[in-house]
Design a protein around this motif. Sequence first.
Motif, PDB file in Angstrom:
ATOM      1  N   THR A  24       0.817  -1.214   0.128  1.00 19.54           N
ATOM      2  CA  THR A  24       0.039  -0.040  -0.100  1.00 19.54           C
ATOM      3  C   THR A  24       1.000   1.138  -0.068  1.00 19.54           C
ATOM      4  O   THR A  24       0.475   2.293  -0.933  1.00 19.54           O
ATOM      5  CB  THR A  24      -0.992   0.093   1.190  1.00 19.54           C
ATOM      6  OG1 THR A  24      -1.830  -1.108   1.216  1.00 19.54           O
ATOM      7  CG2 THR A  24      -1.895   1.221   1.179  1.00 19.54           C
ATOM      8  N   ASP A  66      -4.533  -3.474  -5.145  1.00 18.55           N
ATOM      9  CA  ASP A  66      -3.594  -3.388  -4.076  1.00 18.55           C
ATOM     10  C   ASP A  66      -4.442  -4.377  -3.274  1.00 18.55           C
ATOM     11  O   ASP A  66      -5.392  -4.125  -2.417  1.00 18.55           O
ATOM     12  CB  ASP A  66      -3.359  -2.134  -3.307  1.00 18.55           C
ATOM     13  CG  ASP A  66      -2.678  -2.159  -1.963  1.00 18.55           C
ATOM     14  OD1 ASP A  66      -2.219  -3.318  -1.803  1.00 18.55           O
ATOM     15  OD2 ASP A  66      -2.756  -1.216  -1.191  1.00 18.55           O
ATOM     16  N   ILE A  67      -3.788  -5.501  -3.012  1.00 19.35           N
ATOM     17  CA  ILE A  67      -4.783  -6.713  -2.189  1.00 19.35           C
ATOM     18  C   ILE A  67      -4.171  -6.172  -0.682  1.00 19.35           C
ATOM     19  O   ILE A  67      -3.338  -5.929  -0.200  1.00 19.35           O
ATOM     20  CB  ILE A  67      -3.859  -8.006  -2.276  1.00 19.35           C
ATOM     21  CG1 ILE A  67      -4.543  -9.041  -1.407  1.00 19.35           C
ATOM     22  CG2 ILE A  67      -2.578  -8.140  -2.269  1.00 19.35           C
ATOM     23  CD1 ILE A  67      -5.203 -10.291  -2.139  1.00 19.35           C
TER      24      ILE A  67
END
Length: 181
Positions: free
Chosen positions: A24, A66-67
């Motif tokens: 992130t 973005d996981i």
Amino acid sequence: GAELGFTEHLFKVLVIGDHKVGKTSFVKRYVKNQFYEELKTTIGVDFSMKVIDWDSHTRVRLQLWDIAGQERLRGLNRVFFKRSSGALVVYDMTNGSTLDGALNWKHELDSQVMLKNGRPIPAVLLANKCDETKVCRRNASLLEKLCQEKGFIGWFQTSAKENINVDEAAKFLVKHILQNN
Ligand code: GDP
Ligand code: MG
């Protein structure tokens, strides 16, 4: 006319890797040029868009997936991987086990998605948090070898915190994605 030959691409790029490696932070640095010491972990997938005026006749829209909070792969399904054009696979240089995690992610990626010609989609390995430690020459050649074995197109040591190699790594990936399109 002037419009002739102008191309806009939309590419889906996955940002994957273990929990807390800096995914992130990397996206926030790349998209907003900001860094936060404390980030809330959210559940699901965070989407960001980065628009790149690649050259006078090419615009690239990168949709970054973005996981978040599902780093154990559980609950992830094909929708996440579907039609992705490239991937940034992140690990934390200060935490060796996250490199194994990155390799598992690469493996999962290749089993879920491929190019039309059957080749793996371009993936770059990011050795993040390089502000805390440096890749020595020996490790650099190990990473080089690892990239070849596992089919990464390349690797970068990056720092989302100090803004090191963030643009460079993304640009390298986009260059390879464009070659496939
Ligand atoms: P994620 O779970 O992979 O999305 O990781 P985050 O982006 O939430 O970052 C996890 C922690 O690592 C946070 O405390 C960040 O501030 C920190 N972090 C992220 N990138 C860097 C970096 O390049 N250098 C350093 N020193 N810390 C970082
Ligand atoms: Mg995150």
